[in-house]
Write a protein that holds these residues in place. Structure first.
Motif, PDB file in Angstrom:
ATOM      1  N   ALA A   1       0.841  -1.198   0.000  1.00 57.68           N
ATOM      2  CA  ALA A   1       0.000   0.000   0.000  1.00 57.68           C
ATOM      3  C   ALA A   1       0.875   1.246   0.000  1.00 57.68           C
ATOM      4  CB  ALA A   1      -0.916   0.001   1.222  1.00 57.68           C
ATOM      5  N   SER A   2       0.667   2.070  -0.998  1.00 63.10           N
ATOM      6  CA  SER A   2       1.347   3.358  -1.070  1.00 63.10           C
ATOM      7  C   SER A   2       0.282   4.446  -1.081  1.00 63.10           C
ATOM      8  CB  SER A   2       2.252   3.416  -2.308  1.00 63.10           C
ATOM      9  OG  SER A   2       1.527   3.110  -3.471  1.00 63.10           O
ATOM     10  N   ALA A   3       0.707   5.675  -1.289  1.00 64.07           N
ATOM     11  CA  ALA A   3      -0.221   6.806  -1.225  1.00 64.07           C
ATOM     12  C   ALA A   3      -0.137   7.615  -2.516  1.00 64.07           C
ATOM     13  CB  ALA A   3       0.129   7.691  -0.042  1.00 64.07           C
ATOM     14  N   TYR A   4      -1.250   8.276  -2.842  1.00 58.46           N
ATOM     15  CA  TYR A   4      -1.205   9.219  -3.949  1.00 58.46           C
ATOM     16  C   TYR A   4      -2.098  10.418  -3.644  1.00 58.46           C
ATOM     17  CZ  TYR A   4      -5.594   7.529  -6.236  1.00 58.46           C
ATOM     18  OH  TYR A   4      -6.884   7.194  -6.544  1.00 58.46           O
ATOM     19  N   THR A   5      -1.812  11.507  -4.351  1.00 53.05           N
ATOM     20  CA  THR A   5      -2.531  12.762  -4.127  1.00 53.05           C
ATOM     21  C   THR A   5      -2.999  13.319  -5.474  1.00 53.05           C
ATOM     22  OG1 THR A   5      -0.575  14.162  -4.332  1.00 53.05           O
ATOM     23  CG2 THR A   5      -1.045  13.275  -2.127  1.00 53.05           C
ATOM     24  N   LEU A   6      -3.545  14.494  -5.430  1.00 54.09           N
ATOM     25  CA  LEU A   6      -4.030  15.157  -6.642  1.00 54.09           C
ATOM     26  C   LEU A   6      -2.934  15.880  -7.429  1.00 54.09           C
ATOM     27  CD1 LEU A   6      -7.435  16.627  -5.409  1.00 54.09           C
ATOM     28  CD2 LEU A   6      -7.092  14.803  -7.085  1.00 54.09           C
ATOM     29  N   ARG A   7      -1.694  15.740  -7.009  1.00 55.64           N
ATOM     30  CA  ARG A   7      -0.617  16.414  -7.748  1.00 55.64           C
ATOM     31  C   ARG A   7      -0.581  15.926  -9.190  1.00 55.64           C
ATOM     32  NH1 ARG A   7       4.790  15.965  -4.280  1.00 55.64           N
ATOM     33  NH2 ARG A   7       4.214  13.781  -4.402  1.00 55.64           N
ATOM     34  N   PRO A   8      -0.370  16.827 -10.141  1.00 50.13           N
ATOM     35  CA  PRO A   8      -0.350  16.441 -11.555  1.00 50.13           C
ATOM     36  C   PRO A   8       0.617  15.306 -11.868  1.00 50.13           C
ATOM     37  CG  PRO A   8      -0.405  18.816 -11.368  1.00 50.13           C
ATOM     38  CD  PRO A   8      -0.234  18.273  -9.961  1.00 50.13           C
ATOM     39  N   ARG A   9       1.757  15.252 -11.225  1.00 48.94           N
ATOM     40  CA  ARG A   9       2.730  14.196 -11.554  1.00 48.94           C
ATOM     41  C   ARG A   9       2.297  12.818 -11.037  1.00 48.94           C
ATOM     42  NH1 ARG A   9       7.643  16.095  -7.663  1.00 48.94           N
ATOM     43  NH2 ARG A   9       7.183  14.699  -5.941  1.00 48.94           N
ATOM     44  N   GLU A  10       1.273  12.779 -10.184  1.00 50.47           N
ATOM     45  CA  GLU A  10       0.772  11.502  -9.673  1.00 50.47           C
ATOM     46  C   GLU A  10      -0.503  11.054 -10.369  1.00 50.47           C
ATOM     47  OE1 GLU A  10       0.917  11.004  -5.308  1.00 50.47           O
ATOM     48  OE2 GLU A  10       1.690  13.050  -5.309  1.00 50.47           O
ATOM     49  N   THR A  11      -1.057  11.919 -11.175  1.00 54.69           N
ATOM     50  CA  THR A  11      -2.290  11.605 -11.901  1.00 54.69           C
ATOM     51  C   THR A  11      -2.096  11.976 -13.362  1.00 54.69           C
ATOM     52  OG1 THR A  11      -3.208  13.774 -11.376  1.00 54.69           O
ATOM     53  CG2 THR A  11      -3.762  12.006  -9.867  1.00 54.69           C
ATOM     54  N   LYS A  12      -3.132  11.878 -14.115  1.00 51.52           N
ATOM     55  CA  LYS A  12      -3.059  12.259 -15.526  1.00 51.52           C
ATOM     56  C   LYS A  12      -3.159  13.779 -15.634  1.00 51.52           C
ATOM     57  CE  LYS A  12      -5.333   8.041 -16.984  1.00 51.52           C
ATOM     58  NZ  LYS A  12      -6.364   7.497 -16.115  1.00 51.52           N
ATOM     59  N   ASN A  13      -2.170  14.385 -16.232  1.00 45.18           N
ATOM     60  CA  ASN A  13      -2.164  15.844 -16.372  1.00 45.18           C
ATOM     61  C   ASN A  13      -3.389  16.363 -17.106  1.00 45.18           C
ATOM     62  OD1 ASN A  13       0.233  16.346 -15.023  1.00 45.18           O
ATOM     63  ND2 ASN A  13       1.462  15.990 -16.841  1.00 45.18           N
ATOM     64  N   TYR A  14      -3.856  15.618 -18.113  1.00 43.54           N
ATOM     65  CA  TYR A  14      -4.969  16.084 -18.923  1.00 43.54           C
ATOM     66  C   TYR A  14      -6.328  15.891 -18.243  1.00 43.54           C
ATOM     67  CZ  TYR A  14      -5.330  11.115 -20.072  1.00 43.54           C
ATOM     68  OH  TYR A  14      -5.446   9.764 -19.995  1.00 43.54           O
ATOM     69  N   ALA A  15      -6.369  15.096 -17.158  1.00 49.16           N
ATOM     70  CA  ALA A  15      -7.638  14.845 -16.468  1.00 49.16           C
ATOM     71  C   ALA A  15      -7.408  14.844 -14.958  1.00 49.16           C
ATOM     72  CB  ALA A  15      -8.227  13.516 -16.928  1.00 49.16           C
ATOM     73  N   LEU A  16      -6.885  15.922 -14.446  1.00 48.67           N
ATOM     74  CA  LEU A  16      -6.535  16.026 -13.035  1.00 48.67           C
ATOM     75  C   LEU A  16      -7.732  15.725 -12.139  1.00 48.67           C
ATOM     76  CD1 LEU A  16      -4.112  16.724 -11.268  1.00 48.67           C
ATOM     77  CD2 LEU A  16      -4.899  19.068 -11.230  1.00 48.67           C
ATOM     78  N   GLY A  17      -7.579  14.721 -11.281  1.00 44.30           N
ATOM     79  CA  GLY A  17      -8.637  14.375 -10.346  1.00 44.30           C
ATOM     80  C   GLY A  17      -9.692  13.431 -10.890  1.00 44.30           C
TER      81      GLY A  17
END
Length: 170
Positions: A71-87
């Motif tokens: 188990a790791s963690a992720y946030t809403l930062r652009p580099r952790e998600t898709k830049n074109y569909a943030l969130g």
């Protein structure tokens, strides 16, 4: 003098109130599982300590499945998600701070961890919903969503946890 009859009992009443207050406050431990599970040890941040058993070990009892996963963690930062569909999660859900959501590795989906499945994570209170999928390169893994709290996500780090969910294979 009318109050002198009650006065000798005042200490006992206060003691009784103190004991009741303590019992009620201890009854709400946040990481105590209601299913008869043993207490989960926590770290200095209140997160469950990483389990030592191997990842991928799954058990099933009374229609509920439990498994040890990374188990790791992720946030809403652009580099952790898709830049074109943030969130926006893989199934189209809009992720927002405060949501109890997880992403699952794709190998867990056939085991019943499909979209909107409710999952408990031993040592954490409440239930989390499967709202996101991870890259195909990951196996036996979940990511906990920490909204925009990067500092808390870093405190979580990486660990092995036990998750439980109900559901059928398929």
């Amino acid at each position: 003098m009318g109050g002198s009859i009650i006065y000798p009992f005042r200490g006992s009443v206060l003691c009784l109130l103190f004991v009741l207050t303590m019992l009620l406050s201890l009854g709400g431990c946040g990481n105590d599982d209601s299913g008869g599970e043993k207490h989960v040890a926590t770290d200095r941040h209140g997160f469950p300590v990483s389990v030592k058993e191997p990842v991928g070990e799954m058990t099933e009892k009374n229609g509920m499945r439990s498994m040890i996963v990374k188990a790791s963690a992720y946030t809403l930062r652009p580099r952790e998600t898709k830049n074109y569909a943030l969130g926006v999660a893989a199934w189209g859900d809009k992720l927002e701070p405060g949501m109890k959501a997880i992403a699952v590795s794709r190998d867990l989906i056939p085991l019943g961890l499909r979209h909107n499945t409710e999952v408990t994570i031993h040592g954490l209170s409440g239930t989390y919903r499967v709202l996101d999928k991870m890259n195909k390169r990951w196996t036996n893994k979940i990511d906990l969503f920490f909204g925009d709290d990067v500092a808390l996500a870093k405190k979580w780090g990486k660990r092995r946890v036990i998750i439980t969910w109900g559901g059928r294979k398929g």
